[in-house]
Design a protein around this motif. Structure first.
Motif, PDB file in Angstrom:
ATOM      1  N   ILE A 210      -1.947  -9.261 100.197  1.00 18.54           N
ATOM      2  CA  ILE A 210      -2.997  -8.304  99.844  1.00 18.54           C
ATOM      3  C   ILE A 210      -3.640  -7.738 101.110  1.00 18.54           C
ATOM      4  O   ILE A 210      -3.939  -6.540 101.199  1.00 18.54           O
ATOM      5  CB  ILE A 210      -4.053  -8.988  98.952  1.00 18.54           C
ATOM      6  N   LYS A 211      -3.837  -8.591 102.120  1.00 17.00           N
ATOM      7  CA  LYS A 211      -4.420  -8.122 103.378  1.00 17.00           C
ATOM      8  C   LYS A 211      -3.498  -7.126 104.069  1.00 17.00           C
ATOM      9  O   LYS A 211      -3.947  -6.092 104.593  1.00 17.00           O
ATOM     10  CB  LYS A 211      -4.696  -9.336 104.273  1.00 17.00           C
ATOM     11  N   GLN A 212      -2.200  -7.406 104.053  1.00 22.31           N
ATOM     12  CA  GLN A 212      -1.256  -6.510 104.710  1.00 22.31           C
ATOM     13  C   GLN A 212      -1.115  -5.178 103.988  1.00 22.31           C
ATOM     14  O   GLN A 212      -0.869  -4.144 104.615  1.00 22.31           O
ATOM     15  CB  GLN A 212       0.113  -7.183 104.827  1.00 22.31           C
ATOM     16  N   GLY A 214      -3.566  -3.701 102.373  1.00 21.85           N
ATOM     17  CA  GLY A 214      -4.847  -2.999 102.363  1.00 21.85           C
ATOM     18  C   GLY A 214      -4.921  -1.925 103.432  1.00 21.85           C
ATOM     19  O   GLY A 214      -4.212  -1.950 104.450  1.00 21.85           O
ATOM     20  N   ASP A 215      -5.818  -0.962 103.191  1.00 22.31           N
ATOM     21  CA  ASP A 215      -5.999   0.158 104.110  1.00 22.31           C
ATOM     22  C   ASP A 215      -7.363   0.163 104.780  1.00 22.31           C
ATOM     23  O   ASP A 215      -7.544   0.823 105.802  1.00 22.31           O
ATOM     24  CB  ASP A 215      -5.808   1.490 103.356  1.00 22.31           C
ATOM     25  N   LEU A 216      -8.339  -0.546 104.216  1.00 24.21           N
ATOM     26  CA  LEU A 216      -9.698  -0.524 104.740  1.00 24.21           C
ATOM     27  C   LEU A 216      -9.884  -1.625 105.772  1.00 24.21           C
ATOM     28  O   LEU A 216      -9.714  -2.801 105.468  1.00 24.21           O
ATOM     29  CB  LEU A 216     -10.710  -0.703 103.596  1.00 24.21           C
ATOM     30  N   ALA A 217     -10.238  -1.215 107.002  1.00 27.29           N
ATOM     31  CA  ALA A 217     -10.479  -2.175 108.099  1.00 27.29           C
ATOM     32  C   ALA A 217      -9.293  -3.110 108.295  1.00 27.29           C
ATOM     33  O   ALA A 217      -9.454  -4.318 108.453  1.00 27.29           O
ATOM     34  CB  ALA A 217     -11.759  -2.964 107.853  1.00 27.29           C
ATOM     35  N   GLY A 218      -8.096  -2.537 108.259  1.00 31.33           N
ATOM     36  CA  GLY A 218      -6.899  -3.342 108.454  1.00 31.33           C
ATOM     37  C   GLY A 218      -6.581  -4.270 107.304  1.00 31.33           C
ATOM     38  O   GLY A 218      -5.829  -5.227 107.469  1.00 31.33           O
ATOM     39  N   GLY A 219      -7.163  -3.997 106.133  1.00 31.96           N
ATOM     40  CA  GLY A 219      -6.899  -4.827 104.966  1.00 31.96           C
ATOM     41  C   GLY A 219      -7.910  -5.933 104.751  1.00 31.96           C
ATOM     42  O   GLY A 219      -7.875  -6.614 103.716  1.00 31.96           O
ATOM     43  N   TRP A 220      -8.848  -6.119 105.707  1.00 30.15           N
ATOM     44  CA  TRP A 220      -9.802  -7.220 105.582  1.00 30.15           C
ATOM     45  C   TRP A 220     -10.827  -6.962 104.484  1.00 30.15           C
ATOM     46  O   TRP A 220     -11.347  -7.918 103.890  1.00 30.15           O
ATOM     47  CB  TRP A 220     -10.517  -7.457 106.915  1.00 30.15           C
ATOM     48  N   ILE A 221     -11.136  -5.692 104.204  1.00 28.53           N
ATOM     49  CA  ILE A 221     -12.073  -5.389 103.116  1.00 28.53           C
ATOM     50  C   ILE A 221     -11.481  -5.814 101.781  1.00 28.53           C
ATOM     51  O   ILE A 221     -12.134  -6.481 100.962  1.00 28.53           O
ATOM     52  CB  ILE A 221     -12.415  -3.885 103.093  1.00 28.53           C
ATOM     53  N   PHE A 223      -9.109  -7.992 101.391  1.00 27.80           N
ATOM     54  CA  PHE A 223      -8.957  -9.451 101.446  1.00 27.80           C
ATOM     55  C   PHE A 223     -10.267 -10.151 101.061  1.00 27.80           C
ATOM     56  O   PHE A 223     -10.281 -11.071 100.230  1.00 27.80           O
ATOM     57  CB  PHE A 223      -8.521  -9.867 102.853  1.00 27.80           C
ATOM     58  N   GLY A 224     -11.387  -9.707 101.660  1.00 26.03           N
ATOM     59  CA  GLY A 224     -12.671 -10.308 101.346  1.00 26.03           C
ATOM     60  C   GLY A 224     -13.100 -10.065  99.912  1.00 26.03           C
ATOM     61  O   GLY A 224     -13.677 -10.943  99.261  1.00 26.03           O
ATOM     62  N   THR A 225     -12.794  -8.859  99.404  1.00 26.34           N
ATOM     63  CA  THR A 225     -13.152  -8.555  98.017  1.00 26.34           C
ATOM     64  C   THR A 225     -12.404  -9.459  97.046  1.00 26.34           C
ATOM     65  O   THR A 225     -12.975  -9.952  96.062  1.00 26.34           O
ATOM     66  CB  THR A 225     -12.836  -7.075  97.699  1.00 26.34           C
ATOM     67  N   ILE A 395      -3.760  -2.465  89.676  1.00 27.35           N
ATOM     68  CA  ILE A 395      -4.147  -1.052  89.777  1.00 27.35           C
ATOM     69  C   ILE A 395      -5.195  -0.846  90.874  1.00 27.35           C
ATOM     70  O   ILE A 395      -5.115   0.100  91.666  1.00 27.35           O
ATOM     71  CB  ILE A 395      -4.697  -0.565  88.422  1.00 27.35           C
ATOM     72  N   ALA A 396      -6.174  -1.752  90.955  1.00 28.02           N
ATOM     73  CA  ALA A 396      -7.294  -1.559  91.869  1.00 28.02           C
ATOM     74  C   ALA A 396      -6.927  -1.840  93.326  1.00 28.02           C
ATOM     75  O   ALA A 396      -7.333  -1.103  94.226  1.00 28.02           O
ATOM     76  CB  ALA A 396      -8.460  -2.457  91.456  1.00 28.02           C
ATOM     77  N   PHE A 397      -6.146  -2.912  93.560  1.00 29.74           N
ATOM     78  CA  PHE A 397      -5.842  -3.325  94.932  1.00 29.74           C
ATOM     79  C   PHE A 397      -4.398  -3.076  95.343  1.00 29.74           C
ATOM     80  O   PHE A 397      -3.999  -3.433  96.449  1.00 29.74           O
ATOM     81  CB  PHE A 397      -6.154  -4.822  95.114  1.00 29.74           C
ATOM     82  N   ASN A 398      -3.610  -2.509  94.434  1.00 34.08           N
ATOM     83  CA  ASN A 398      -2.185  -2.311  94.701  1.00 34.08           C
ATOM     84  C   ASN A 398      -1.537  -3.632  95.100  1.00 34.08           C
ATOM     85  O   ASN A 398      -0.776  -3.743  96.057  1.00 34.08           O
ATOM     86  CB  ASN A 398      -1.966  -1.270  95.805  1.00 34.08           C
TER      87      ASN A 398
END
Length: 438
Positions: A210-212, A214-221, A223-225, A395-398
Protein backbone atom coordinates in the motif's frame (compact mmCIF):
# COMPACT_ATOMS: atom_id res chain seq x y z
CA UNK A 1 -2.55 -8.01 27.10
CA UNK A 2 1.20 -7.31 27.09
CA UNK A 3 1.29 -7.53 30.89
CA UNK A 4 -0.32 -10.99 30.70
CA UNK A 5 2.42 -12.22 28.35
CA UNK A 6 5.11 -10.66 30.56
CA UNK A 7 3.78 -12.41 33.67
CA UNK A 8 3.42 -15.67 31.70
CA UNK A 9 7.12 -15.63 30.78
CA UNK A 10 7.97 -15.22 34.46
CA UNK A 11 6.06 -18.44 35.29
CA UNK A 12 8.27 -21.50 34.49
CA UNK A 13 5.62 -23.91 33.21
CA UNK A 14 3.81 -21.23 31.18
CA UNK A 15 7.13 -20.10 29.75
CA UNK A 16 7.77 -23.66 28.52
CA UNK A 17 4.34 -23.73 26.88
CA UNK A 18 4.90 -20.38 25.17
CA UNK A 19 8.35 -21.38 23.90
CA UNK A 20 6.97 -24.70 22.65
CA UNK A 21 4.19 -22.86 20.80
CA UNK A 22 6.71 -20.45 19.25
CA UNK A 23 8.91 -23.35 18.10
CA UNK A 24 5.95 -25.03 16.38
CA UNK A 25 5.10 -21.71 14.70
CA UNK A 26 8.69 -21.44 13.41
CA UNK A 27 8.45 -24.97 11.95
CA UNK A 28 5.11 -24.10 10.36
CA UNK A 29 6.50 -20.97 8.69
CA UNK A 30 9.60 -22.86 7.57
CA UNK A 31 7.46 -25.48 5.83
CA UNK A 32 5.50 -22.70 4.12
CA UNK A 33 8.71 -21.69 2.29
CA UNK A 34 9.85 -25.15 1.06
CA UNK A 35 8.79 -25.73 -2.58
CA UNK A 36 6.93 -28.91 -3.50
CA UNK A 37 9.12 -31.41 -5.46
CA UNK A 38 8.47 -31.04 -9.18
CA UNK A 39 7.85 -27.27 -9.06
CA UNK A 40 10.23 -24.81 -10.71
CA UNK A 41 10.97 -22.26 -8.00
CA UNK A 42 12.50 -19.81 -10.49
CA UNK A 43 9.41 -19.80 -12.74
CA UNK A 44 7.12 -19.34 -9.73
CA UNK A 45 9.06 -16.24 -8.71
CA UNK A 46 8.91 -14.91 -12.26
CA UNK A 47 5.13 -15.33 -12.34
CA UNK A 48 4.75 -13.68 -8.93
CA UNK A 49 6.84 -10.71 -10.06
CA UNK A 50 4.87 -10.34 -13.31
CA UNK A 51 1.43 -10.70 -11.71
CA UNK A 52 2.13 -8.63 -8.61
CA UNK A 53 1.60 -9.60 -5.01
CA UNK A 54 -2.12 -9.03 -5.00
CA UNK A 55 -3.20 -10.77 -8.20
CA UNK A 56 -4.02 -14.26 -6.98
CA UNK A 57 -7.66 -13.51 -7.82
CA UNK A 58 -9.72 -16.65 -7.46
CA UNK A 59 -7.34 -18.20 -4.93
CA UNK A 60 -7.19 -15.19 -2.56
CA UNK A 61 -9.02 -16.89 0.32
CA UNK A 62 -6.99 -20.12 0.31
CA UNK A 63 -3.77 -18.14 -0.20
CA UNK A 64 -4.57 -16.01 2.85
CA UNK A 65 -5.22 -19.06 5.07
CA UNK A 66 -1.97 -20.66 3.89
CA UNK A 67 0.11 -17.57 4.66
CA UNK A 68 1.01 -17.06 0.99
CA UNK A 69 2.20 -20.67 0.61
CA UNK A 70 -0.43 -21.48 -2.03
CA UNK A 71 0.92 -19.09 -4.65
CA UNK A 72 4.44 -20.42 -4.00
CA UNK A 73 3.24 -24.05 -4.32
CA UNK A 74 5.09 -25.17 -1.20
CA UNK A 75 4.63 -28.38 0.80
CA UNK A 76 2.19 -26.46 3.05
CA UNK A 77 0.38 -24.91 0.08
CA UNK A 78 -3.07 -26.06 1.23
CA UNK A 79 -2.53 -24.66 4.70
CA UNK A 80 -5.23 -25.15 7.30
CA UNK A 81 -8.10 -24.76 4.81
CA UNK A 82 -8.93 -28.51 4.43
CA UNK A 83 -9.28 -28.84 8.20
CA UNK A 84 -11.49 -25.73 8.41
CA UNK A 85 -13.73 -27.06 5.64
CA UNK A 86 -13.93 -30.51 7.25
CA UNK A 87 -14.81 -29.01 10.64
CA UNK A 88 -17.61 -26.90 9.14
CA UNK A 89 -18.99 -29.88 7.22
CA UNK A 90 -19.02 -32.03 10.37
CA UNK A 91 -20.80 -29.27 12.31
CA UNK A 92 -23.51 -29.17 9.65
CA UNK A 93 -23.79 -32.96 9.49
CA UNK A 94 -24.24 -33.23 13.26
CA UNK A 95 -27.61 -31.49 12.83
CA UNK A 96 -28.62 -33.69 9.89
CA UNK A 97 -27.34 -37.18 10.81
CA UNK A 98 -28.83 -38.68 14.01
CA UNK A 99 -25.76 -40.88 14.62
CA UNK A 100 -23.46 -37.85 14.80
CA UNK A 101 -25.93 -36.00 16.99
CA UNK A 102 -25.95 -38.96 19.40
CA UNK A 103 -22.13 -38.93 19.46
CA UNK A 104 -22.14 -35.23 20.31
CA UNK A 105 -24.39 -35.91 23.31
CA UNK A 106 -22.06 -38.65 24.62
CA UNK A 107 -19.62 -36.09 25.94
CA UNK A 108 -15.86 -36.41 25.64
CA UNK A 109 -15.87 -39.91 24.12
CA UNK A 110 -18.33 -38.89 21.41
CA UNK A 111 -16.42 -35.68 20.69
CA UNK A 112 -13.21 -37.70 20.26
CA UNK A 113 -15.00 -39.85 17.66
CA UNK A 114 -16.22 -36.76 15.79
CA UNK A 115 -12.66 -35.37 15.87
CA UNK A 116 -11.43 -38.61 14.29
CA UNK A 117 -14.03 -38.29 11.52
CA UNK A 118 -12.84 -34.69 11.00
CA UNK A 119 -9.28 -35.93 10.49
CA UNK A 120 -10.33 -38.50 7.90
CA UNK A 121 -12.42 -35.92 6.03
CA UNK A 122 -9.50 -33.46 6.16
CA UNK A 123 -7.22 -35.95 4.39
CA UNK A 124 -9.89 -36.66 1.74
CA UNK A 125 -10.40 -32.95 1.08
CA UNK A 126 -6.64 -32.40 1.01
CA UNK A 127 -6.31 -35.00 -1.76
CA UNK A 128 -9.04 -33.29 -3.80
CA UNK A 129 -7.67 -29.78 -3.28
CA UNK A 130 -4.09 -30.85 -3.97
CA UNK A 131 -5.19 -32.50 -7.23
CA UNK A 132 -7.01 -29.32 -8.27
CA UNK A 133 -4.03 -27.14 -7.35
CA UNK A 134 -1.58 -29.29 -9.29
CA UNK A 135 -3.91 -29.30 -12.32
CA UNK A 136 -4.23 -25.50 -12.13
CA UNK A 137 -0.44 -25.10 -11.88
CA UNK A 138 0.22 -27.42 -14.84
CA UNK A 139 -2.36 -25.73 -17.08
CA UNK A 140 -1.19 -22.21 -16.22
CA UNK A 141 -4.52 -21.26 -14.62
CA UNK A 142 -2.89 -20.58 -11.26
CA UNK A 143 -0.86 -17.68 -12.69
CA UNK A 144 -3.04 -16.06 -15.32
CA UNK A 145 -1.26 -13.52 -17.50
CA UNK A 146 2.20 -14.94 -16.76
CA UNK A 147 4.40 -15.62 -19.79
CA UNK A 148 5.92 -18.76 -18.24
CA UNK A 149 2.80 -20.03 -16.42
CA UNK A 150 2.91 -23.35 -18.30
CA UNK A 151 6.52 -23.93 -17.18
CA UNK A 152 5.83 -23.80 -13.43
CA UNK A 153 5.62 -27.62 -13.43
CA UNK A 154 8.19 -28.60 -16.11
CA UNK A 155 7.63 -32.36 -15.88
CA UNK A 156 4.01 -33.29 -16.54
CA UNK A 157 4.44 -37.03 -16.03
CA UNK A 158 1.98 -39.01 -13.92
CA UNK A 159 4.66 -39.90 -11.36
CA UNK A 160 5.51 -36.24 -10.69
CA UNK A 161 1.83 -35.32 -10.46
CA UNK A 162 1.07 -38.08 -7.95
CA UNK A 163 4.19 -37.18 -5.95
CA UNK A 164 3.09 -33.54 -5.71
CA UNK A 165 -0.41 -34.55 -4.55
CA UNK A 166 1.03 -36.94 -1.94
CA UNK A 167 3.49 -34.33 -0.62
CA UNK A 168 0.82 -31.62 -0.30
CA UNK A 169 -1.58 -34.04 1.41
CA UNK A 170 1.18 -35.10 3.81
CA UNK A 171 1.85 -31.40 4.46
CA UNK A 172 -1.78 -30.90 5.45
CA UNK A 173 -1.62 -33.92 7.77
CA UNK A 174 1.56 -32.51 9.34
CA UNK A 175 -0.10 -29.12 9.89
CA UNK A 176 -3.03 -30.89 11.57
CA UNK A 177 -0.60 -32.74 13.86
CA UNK A 178 1.30 -29.55 14.71
CA UNK A 179 -1.98 -27.86 15.61
CA UNK A 180 -2.93 -30.70 17.94
CA UNK A 181 0.51 -30.52 19.56
CA UNK A 182 -0.06 -26.84 20.35
CA UNK A 183 -3.48 -27.65 21.82
CA UNK A 184 -2.07 -30.41 24.04
CA UNK A 185 1.29 -28.97 25.10
CA UNK A 186 1.17 -25.28 24.20
CA UNK A 187 -1.03 -22.22 24.66
CA UNK A 188 -4.41 -21.78 22.98
CA UNK A 189 -6.21 -23.75 20.30
CA UNK A 190 -3.59 -25.10 17.91
CA UNK A 191 -5.57 -24.85 14.67
CA UNK A 192 -6.69 -21.32 15.47
CA UNK A 193 -3.14 -20.34 16.37
CA UNK A 194 -1.75 -21.61 13.04
CA UNK A 195 -4.56 -19.79 11.22
CA UNK A 196 -3.62 -16.63 13.14
CA UNK A 197 0.03 -16.98 12.12
CA UNK A 198 -0.84 -17.61 8.46
CA UNK A 199 -2.96 -14.46 8.20
CA UNK A 200 -0.67 -12.22 10.28
CA UNK A 201 2.36 -13.23 8.17
CA UNK A 202 0.86 -11.40 5.19
CA UNK A 203 0.31 -8.10 7.02
CA UNK A 204 3.82 -6.57 6.60
CA UNK A 205 3.93 -7.24 2.86
CA UNK A 206 0.37 -5.96 2.38
CA UNK A 207 1.06 -2.74 4.28
CA UNK A 208 4.31 -2.12 2.41
CA UNK A 209 2.53 -2.71 -0.92
CA UNK A 210 0.00 0.00 0.00
CA UNK A 211 2.89 2.37 0.79
CA UNK A 212 4.55 1.65 -2.55
CA UNK A 213 1.31 2.18 -4.48
CA UNK A 214 0.56 5.50 -2.71
CA UNK A 215 1.11 8.89 -4.30
CA UNK A 216 0.91 11.26 -1.31
CA UNK A 217 4.25 11.98 0.40
CA UNK A 218 5.80 8.89 -1.14
CA UNK A 219 2.91 6.71 -0.01
CA UNK A 220 3.33 7.46 3.71
CA UNK A 221 -0.02 9.29 3.90
CA UNK A 222 -1.86 6.25 2.59
CA UNK A 223 0.24 3.99 4.84
CA UNK A 224 -0.61 6.00 7.97
CA UNK A 225 -4.27 6.24 7.03
CA UNK A 226 -4.50 2.47 6.64
CA UNK A 227 -2.81 1.95 10.02
CA UNK A 228 -5.30 4.29 11.70
CA UNK A 229 -8.21 2.57 9.95
CA UNK A 230 -6.81 -0.79 11.08
CA UNK A 231 -6.65 0.30 14.72
CA UNK A 232 -10.22 1.58 14.50
CA UNK A 233 -11.34 -1.71 12.95
CA UNK A 234 -9.64 -3.70 15.70
CA UNK A 235 -11.36 -1.62 18.38
CA UNK A 236 -14.76 -2.06 16.69
CA UNK A 237 -14.32 -5.82 16.28
CA UNK A 238 -13.20 -6.26 19.90
CA UNK A 239 -16.23 -4.26 21.10
CA UNK A 240 -18.74 -6.29 19.07
CA UNK A 241 -17.09 -9.67 19.70
CA UNK A 242 -17.30 -9.04 23.45
CA UNK A 243 -20.93 -7.85 23.28
CA UNK A 244 -23.55 -10.31 24.49
CA UNK A 245 -27.11 -10.46 25.76
CA UNK A 246 -27.30 -12.24 29.12
CA UNK A 247 -30.58 -14.09 29.71
CA UNK A 248 -31.05 -14.51 33.51
CA UNK A 249 -31.80 -18.06 34.68
CA UNK A 250 -32.83 -19.14 38.16
CA UNK A 251 -32.83 -22.69 39.53
CA UNK A 252 -35.40 -23.67 42.12
CA UNK A 253 -34.33 -25.36 45.36
CA UNK A 254 -34.68 -29.14 45.50
CA UNK A 255 -34.62 -31.32 48.61
CA UNK A 256 -32.77 -34.62 48.16
CA UNK A 257 -32.80 -36.44 51.46
CA UNK A 258 -31.85 -33.89 54.10
CA UNK A 259 -29.81 -31.71 51.77
CA UNK A 260 -30.95 -28.77 49.67
CA UNK A 261 -29.69 -28.33 46.10
CA UNK A 262 -30.17 -25.49 43.62
CA UNK A 263 -31.49 -22.07 44.38
CA UNK A 264 -28.71 -20.45 42.32
CA UNK A 265 -28.88 -17.74 39.68
CA UNK A 266 -26.93 -17.72 36.42
CA UNK A 267 -27.38 -16.53 32.84
CA UNK A 268 -27.29 -17.71 29.23
CA UNK A 269 -24.79 -15.60 27.23
CA UNK A 270 -26.05 -14.91 23.69
CA UNK A 271 -23.34 -13.18 21.66
CA UNK A 272 -24.23 -10.49 19.16
CA UNK A 273 -21.96 -12.22 16.64
CA UNK A 274 -23.02 -15.77 17.47
CA UNK A 275 -21.87 -17.15 14.10
CA UNK A 276 -18.30 -15.84 14.22
CA UNK A 277 -16.43 -15.78 10.92
CA UNK A 278 -18.25 -18.76 9.39
CA UNK A 279 -20.79 -16.70 7.33
CA UNK A 280 -17.98 -14.75 5.66
CA UNK A 281 -16.20 -17.97 4.68
CA UNK A 282 -19.43 -19.51 3.37
CA UNK A 283 -20.31 -16.42 1.33
CA UNK A 284 -16.78 -16.10 -0.12
CA UNK A 285 -16.69 -19.79 -1.09
CA UNK A 286 -20.12 -19.64 -2.73
CA UNK A 287 -19.22 -16.54 -4.74
CA UNK A 288 -16.06 -18.29 -5.98
CA UNK A 289 -18.07 -21.06 -7.66
CA UNK A 290 -19.26 -19.05 -10.75
CA UNK A 291 -15.77 -17.57 -11.20
CA UNK A 292 -14.25 -21.04 -10.85
CA UNK A 293 -16.55 -22.45 -13.56
CA UNK A 294 -15.68 -19.60 -15.93
CA UNK A 295 -11.96 -19.86 -15.25
CA UNK A 296 -11.70 -23.59 -15.90
CA UNK A 297 -14.14 -23.58 -18.85
CA UNK A 298 -12.17 -20.74 -20.49
CA UNK A 299 -15.35 -19.72 -22.30
CA UNK A 300 -15.93 -16.48 -24.20
CA UNK A 301 -19.73 -16.79 -24.27
CA UNK A 302 -22.05 -14.03 -23.10
CA UNK A 303 -22.76 -15.65 -19.75
CA UNK A 304 -19.04 -15.94 -19.05
CA UNK A 305 -18.48 -12.23 -19.78
CA UNK A 306 -21.43 -11.36 -17.50
CA UNK A 307 -19.90 -13.42 -14.65
CA UNK A 308 -16.51 -11.75 -15.17
CA UNK A 309 -18.03 -8.27 -15.07
CA UNK A 310 -20.45 -8.78 -12.17
CA UNK A 311 -19.27 -11.67 -9.97
CA UNK A 312 -15.46 -11.57 -10.30
CA UNK A 313 -14.75 -7.87 -9.89
CA UNK A 314 -14.93 -6.92 -6.23
CA UNK A 315 -15.91 -3.34 -7.05
CA UNK A 316 -18.94 -4.41 -9.13
CA UNK A 317 -22.25 -3.28 -7.49
CA UNK A 318 -23.88 -6.71 -8.02
CA UNK A 319 -20.89 -8.45 -6.39
CA UNK A 320 -21.05 -6.16 -3.34
CA UNK A 321 -24.82 -6.58 -2.94
CA UNK A 322 -24.70 -10.38 -3.41
CA UNK A 323 -21.79 -10.74 -1.00
CA UNK A 324 -23.56 -8.71 1.69
CA UNK A 325 -26.87 -10.59 1.33
CA UNK A 326 -25.11 -13.98 1.42
CA UNK A 327 -23.31 -13.06 4.64
CA UNK A 328 -26.59 -12.00 6.29
CA UNK A 329 -28.30 -15.20 5.12
CA UNK A 330 -25.51 -17.51 6.32
CA UNK A 331 -25.34 -15.68 9.67
CA UNK A 332 -28.98 -16.58 10.37
CA UNK A 333 -28.51 -20.05 8.88
CA UNK A 334 -25.50 -20.93 11.04
CA UNK A 335 -27.10 -19.54 14.21
CA UNK A 336 -30.23 -21.61 13.49
CA UNK A 337 -28.28 -24.87 13.24
CA UNK A 338 -25.79 -24.20 16.05
CA UNK A 339 -28.20 -22.97 18.75
CA UNK A 340 -31.36 -24.97 19.42
CA UNK A 341 -33.78 -23.04 21.71
CA UNK A 342 -35.98 -26.14 22.21
CA UNK A 343 -33.03 -28.18 23.47
CA UNK A 344 -31.88 -25.40 25.82
CA UNK A 345 -35.42 -24.98 27.17
CA UNK A 346 -35.78 -28.74 27.75
CA UNK A 347 -32.46 -28.90 29.62
CA UNK A 348 -33.46 -25.95 31.80
CA UNK A 349 -36.82 -27.58 32.62
CA UNK A 350 -35.10 -30.89 33.36
CA UNK A 351 -32.83 -29.34 36.00
CA UNK A 352 -35.44 -27.00 37.45
CA UNK A 353 -34.27 -23.82 35.75
CA UNK A 354 -36.49 -21.02 34.49
CA UNK A 355 -36.28 -17.49 33.11
CA UNK A 356 -37.97 -15.00 35.47
CA UNK A 357 -41.35 -14.04 34.08
CA UNK A 358 -41.32 -16.81 31.42
CA UNK A 359 -42.97 -20.19 31.87
CA UNK A 360 -40.78 -23.28 31.47
CA UNK A 361 -41.01 -25.41 28.33
CA UNK A 362 -42.32 -24.09 25.02
CA UNK A 363 -42.72 -20.41 26.13
CA UNK A 364 -39.02 -20.42 27.15
CA UNK A 365 -37.99 -21.82 23.74
CA UNK A 366 -40.09 -19.18 21.95
CA UNK A 367 -38.59 -16.40 24.07
CA UNK A 368 -35.02 -17.59 23.41
CA UNK A 369 -35.73 -17.81 19.67
CA UNK A 370 -37.21 -14.29 19.69
CA UNK A 371 -34.20 -12.79 21.50
CA UNK A 372 -31.74 -14.69 19.29
CA UNK A 373 -33.37 -13.40 16.10
CA UNK A 374 -33.35 -9.84 17.42
CA UNK A 375 -29.62 -9.81 18.27
CA UNK A 376 -28.62 -11.76 15.13
CA UNK A 377 -29.73 -8.87 12.88
CA UNK A 378 -27.11 -6.36 14.11
CA UNK A 379 -24.52 -9.16 14.21
CA UNK A 380 -25.21 -10.15 10.59
CA UNK A 381 -25.14 -6.53 9.36
CA UNK A 382 -21.90 -5.96 11.28
CA UNK A 383 -20.32 -9.00 9.59
CA UNK A 384 -21.43 -7.78 6.16
CA UNK A 385 -19.99 -4.30 6.70
CA UNK A 386 -16.70 -5.64 8.07
CA UNK A 387 -16.37 -7.99 5.09
CA UNK A 388 -16.88 -5.10 2.65
CA UNK A 389 -14.01 -3.05 4.09
CA UNK A 390 -11.44 -4.53 1.63
CA UNK A 391 -13.74 -3.60 -1.27
CA UNK A 392 -13.94 0.00 -0.05
CA UNK A 393 -10.16 0.05 0.38
CA UNK A 394 -9.77 -1.37 -3.13
CA UNK A 395 -11.49 1.72 -4.50
CA UNK A 396 -10.23 4.34 -2.03
CA UNK A 397 -6.56 3.32 -1.73
CA UNK A 398 -6.08 1.34 -4.93
CA UNK A 399 -4.97 -1.51 -2.65
CA UNK A 400 -5.60 -4.21 -5.27
CA UNK A 401 -6.93 -6.79 -2.80
CA UNK A 402 -4.05 -6.24 -0.36
CA UNK A 403 -5.92 -4.28 2.35
CA UNK A 404 -5.23 -6.41 5.43
CA UNK A 405 -7.56 -4.88 8.05
CA UNK A 406 -10.95 -6.19 7.04
CA UNK A 407 -13.14 -9.15 6.29
CA UNK A 408 -12.08 -12.60 7.35
CA UNK A 409 -8.55 -11.64 8.37
CA UNK A 410 -9.39 -9.06 11.05
CA UNK A 411 -12.17 -11.21 12.53
CA UNK A 412 -9.85 -14.21 12.90
CA UNK A 413 -6.90 -12.17 14.18
CA UNK A 414 -8.95 -10.47 16.89
CA UNK A 415 -10.92 -13.60 17.81
CA UNK A 416 -7.85 -15.81 18.23
CA UNK A 417 -5.96 -13.05 20.05
CA UNK A 418 -8.76 -12.54 22.58
CA UNK A 419 -9.15 -16.27 23.20
CA UNK A 420 -5.38 -16.76 23.69
CA UNK A 421 -5.17 -13.88 26.17
CA UNK A 422 -8.14 -15.33 28.10
CA UNK A 423 -6.43 -18.70 28.38
CA UNK A 424 -3.16 -17.15 29.54
CA UNK A 425 -4.94 -15.03 32.15
CA UNK A 426 -6.97 -18.00 33.42
CA UNK A 427 -3.84 -20.12 33.82
CA UNK A 428 -2.05 -17.24 35.57
CA UNK A 429 -4.99 -16.89 37.94
CA UNK A 430 -4.87 -20.60 38.79
CA UNK A 431 -1.16 -20.43 39.57
CA UNK A 432 -1.32 -17.20 41.59
CA UNK A 433 -4.62 -17.65 43.41
CA UNK A 434 -4.33 -16.23 46.93
CA UNK A 435 -7.76 -17.33 48.20
CA UNK A 436 -9.22 -15.66 51.30
CA UNK A 437 -5.82 -14.86 52.80
CA UNK A 438 -5.31 -11.78 50.64
Amino acid sequence: MLSAFTRAFKTPDLRKKLLFTLSIIVLFRLGSQIPTPGVSYEQVQVCKDEAGSGQSGLFDLVNMFSGGALMQITIFALGIMPYITASIILQLLVVVIPRLEALKKEGQAGQAKITQYTRYLTIALAVLQATGLVAAARSGTLFQGCSVANEVVPDGSMFVTISMVVVMTAGTALIMWLGELITDRGIGNGMSMLMFVSIASGFPGALWAIKQQGDLAGGWIEFGTVILCGLGMVGLVVFVEQAQRRIPVQYAKRMIGRRSYGGTSTYIPLKVNQAGVIPVIFASSLLYIPALVVQFSNSDAGWADWVRQNLERQDAPLYVLTYFLLIVFFAFFYVAISFNPEEVADNMKKYGGFIPGIRAGRPTAEYLGYVLNRITWPGAIYLGLIALVPTVALIAFNAQGEFPFGGTSILIIVGVGLETVRQIESQLQQRNYEGFLR
